[in-house]
Design an enzyme around this catalytic site. Structure first.
Site, PDB file in Angstrom:
ATOM      1  N   TYR A   3      55.974  61.649 -67.230  1.00  0.00           N
ATOM      2  CA  TYR A   3      55.445  60.394 -67.552  1.00  0.00           C
ATOM      3  C   TYR A   3      54.321  59.837 -66.856  1.00  0.00           C
ATOM      4  CZ  TYR A   3      58.052  58.320 -71.548  1.00  0.00           C
ATOM      5  OH  TYR A   3      58.373  57.870 -72.769  1.00  0.00           O
ATOM      6  N   GLU A  11      52.412  56.691 -67.824  1.00  0.00           N
ATOM      7  CA  GLU A  11      51.779  55.413 -68.525  1.00  0.00           C
ATOM      8  C   GLU A  11      50.705  54.727 -67.599  1.00  0.00           C
ATOM      9  OE1 GLU A  11      55.329  52.991 -69.364  1.00  0.00           O
ATOM     10  OE2 GLU A  11      55.690  54.290 -71.550  1.00  0.00           O
ATOM     11  N   ASP A  14      33.321  57.675 -86.832  1.00  0.00           N
ATOM     12  CA  ASP A  14      34.322  58.907 -86.600  1.00  0.00           C
ATOM     13  C   ASP A  14      33.968  60.479 -86.967  1.00  0.00           C
ATOM     14  OD1 ASP A  14      36.781  60.383 -87.152  1.00  0.00           O
ATOM     15  OD2 ASP A  14      37.781  59.211 -88.288  1.00  0.00           O
ATOM     16  N   THR A  47      39.170  63.431 -83.289  1.00  0.00           N
ATOM     17  CA  THR A  47      40.059  64.382 -83.088  1.00  0.00           C
ATOM     18  C   THR A  47      39.488  65.464 -82.209  1.00  0.00           C
ATOM     19  OG1 THR A  47      39.559  65.992 -85.146  1.00  0.00           O
ATOM     20  CG2 THR A  47      41.490  63.943 -85.201  1.00  0.00           C
ATOM     21  N   LYS A  85      39.770  69.872 -84.477  1.00  0.00           N
ATOM     22  CA  LYS A  85      38.921  70.405 -85.686  1.00  0.00           C
ATOM     23  C   LYS A  85      37.745  71.263 -85.289  1.00  0.00           C
ATOM     24  CE  LYS A  85      40.538  66.916 -88.723  1.00  0.00           C
ATOM     25  NZ  LYS A  85      40.806  65.616 -87.856  1.00  0.00           N
ATOM     26  N   ARG A  99      45.824  69.342 -80.651  1.00  0.00           N
ATOM     27  CA  ARG A  99      45.679  68.524 -81.504  1.00  0.00           C
ATOM     28  C   ARG A  99      45.737  67.075 -80.578  1.00  0.00           C
ATOM     29  NH1 ARG A  99      46.785  70.794 -86.031  1.00  0.00           N
ATOM     30  NH2 ARG A  99      46.651  68.657 -87.003  1.00  0.00           N
TER      31      ARG A  99
HETATM   32  N1  DSN Z   1      43.815  65.690 -92.277  1.00  0.00           N
HETATM   33  C1  DSN Z   1      42.517  65.788 -91.656  1.00  0.00           C
HETATM   34  C2  DSN Z   1      41.708  66.572 -92.661  1.00  0.00           C
HETATM   35  O1  DSN Z   1      42.218  67.532 -93.036  1.00  0.00           O
HETATM   36  O2  DSN Z   1      40.464  66.364 -92.881  1.00  0.00           O
HETATM   37  C3  DSN Z   1      41.829  64.555 -91.525  1.00  0.00           C
HETATM   38  O3  DSN Z   1      42.876  63.689 -90.700  1.00  0.00           O
END
Ligand code: DSN
Length: 426
Positions: A57, A59, A202, A228, A231, A237
């Site tokens: 933890y 925080e 974003d 994110t 990707k 993740r």
């Molecule tokens: N779910 C993602 C995508 O496939 O683009 C976006 O968050």
């Protein structure tokens, strides 16, 4: 007294879960993964994700924690922060968001009051749920307005300007989940300044391409940037928020913790640090360049086979195929491709009249197969296989024949020998 810690490896400790993981391993290695938002992390990233930090933890923030024992949690979080700042050349980063949605939620919590106006890209035109879509908190807690793409598949920046001038949003969100063209951050900034809005970029989908210098950067234009990490960035993740303004940074820190999240996932932060280290390798530029080249090959072959590519092509890692005006739906195409071992996703496209569960398009990405080392030859073969399948989506025999052929290609580009797989073979 004996220790209660069970020390068996997973295959012994829980054969049921172990077998499911082995099946998923086989699926990921045998199939061709072409979901535009997915990728393959390195074994090192997975090792950090599965590390002992999962027990901790922490925080708060480095050197300002609410728990003891955070020396190494501090170290690893500071390392992740310093690496991501180096990648994007920004002054501040918060690496604690559990996901991209959490990152976006925190930005709104930091900069908006309930009921404020936001302007983002329409979900059905390629935007994201958290950019103001009604079923999401972003469309429920704020007054959400949208812009979209034109019939040619491109954003019309003059139209965005026009909408922004009427709406006068407090935040303009640029960035998308299904837009194959370059996002003009400078244009968005111009519009945001004109209407007195904060500009949020974003970059969840294109962050790895920006890091590799093959897509323009939002830094210098956007007031705040979210992404994110799993990707095109090819990490675990999770999410990250970045900016250069110290006042915004301070608000974002409080908006992540304690406003919207509790304890950070220190194991995920450690894995983010590993992934960011990989991105700082000079080879990353080659990877990013090849991701775009492979997506272009995919688009060119599909177009030459008569398929309608939204916007006529791609500048990034994804290709949107439109079936508008035909009998094929996104759902049918997605299922036919899956039968042949190609994983994509159905996707709404401009002028789509079908529901989001059916849609009139598919989204295909190149990032994951590029990680496996596939190039122009393989992408040509795969694109032709996709076209063959789409030519007759009901031909299940053909789907099986193509599946066998594609599995042979996949075998030549192994990803990783997972420990689980090795153990299952012994
Ligand atoms: N779910 C993602 C995508 O496939 O683009 C976006 O968050």
């Amino acid at each position: 007294m004996q220790s209660y810690l069970k020390k068996d490896t997973l295959d012994i400790a829980d054969k049921e879960v172990y077998d499911i993981i082995c099946d998923e391993h086989k699926r990921q290695t045998d199939h061709l993964e072409m979901i535009a938002s997915e990728n393959f992390t390195s074994p090192a990233v997975m090792e950090a994700t599965g590390s002992i930090f999962t027990n901790k933890y922490a925080e708060g923030y480095p050197h300002k924690r609410y728990y003891g024992g955070c020396t190494y949690a501090d170290k690893v979080e500071l390392l992740a922060i310093s690496r991501v700042k180096q990648i994007f050349g920004c002054g501040y980063a918060n690496v604690q968001p559990h996901s991209g949605s959490q990152a976006n939620m925190a930005v709104y919590a930091a900069l908006l009051d309930a009921g404020d106006k936001i302007l983002g890209m329409d979900l059905s035109h390629g935007g994201h749920l958290t950019h103001g879509s009604r079923p999401s908190f972003s469309g429920q807690n704020y007054q959400a307005f949208t812009y979209g793409v034109e019939d040619d598949g491109y954003i019309d920046y003059e139209k965005v300007r026009y909408i922004a001038q009427i709406v006068k949003p407090k935040i303009i969100i640029c960035g998308a989940s299904a837009y194959a063209r370059v996002i003009d951050f400078a244009k968005f900034k111009e519009i945001a300044v004109e209407v007195g809005a904060v500009l949020m970029a974003d970059i969840a989908h294109i962050a790895g391409l920006i890091a590799g210098g093959v897509h323009p950067t939002p830094f210098g234009y956007a007031d705040v940037v979210t992404t994110t990490t799993h990707k095109t960035l090819r990490g675990p993740r999770g999410g990250v928020i970045m900016c250069d303004d110290p006042d915004i940074a301070k608000k974002i820190d409080s908006a992540i913790f304690p406003a919207t999240q509790g304890g950070p996932l220190v194991h995920a932060i450690a894995a983010k640090a590993v992934a960011f280290g990989e991105i700082l390798d000079p080879l990353w530029k080659d990877y990013a360049t090849n991701v775009v080249a492979n997506a272009k090959t995919l688009a060119d072959v599909l177009a030459s086979r008569g398929y309608d590519i939204v916007s006529g092509g791609t500048d990034n890692h994804l290709v949107l195929v439109s079936f508008v005006g035909t009998d094929i739906t996104g759902k049918i195409a997605d299922e036919a491709l899956e039968n042949a071992g190609i994983t994509t996703n159905k996707n709404s496209v401009p002028n789509d009249t079908r529901s989001p569960f059916v849609t009139s398009g598919i989204r295909i990405g190149s990032a994951a197969l590029t990680t496996r080392g596939m190039g122009e030859n393989e992408f040509k073969q795969i694109a032709n296989s996709i076209a063959d399948i789409l030519d007759d989506v009901n031909d299940t025999d053909l789907q099986q024949t193509i599946k066998t052929r594609l599995m042979d290609i996949a075998k030549n580009f192994p990803i990783y020998e997972q420990a689980t797989q090795q153990r299952s073979n012994t």
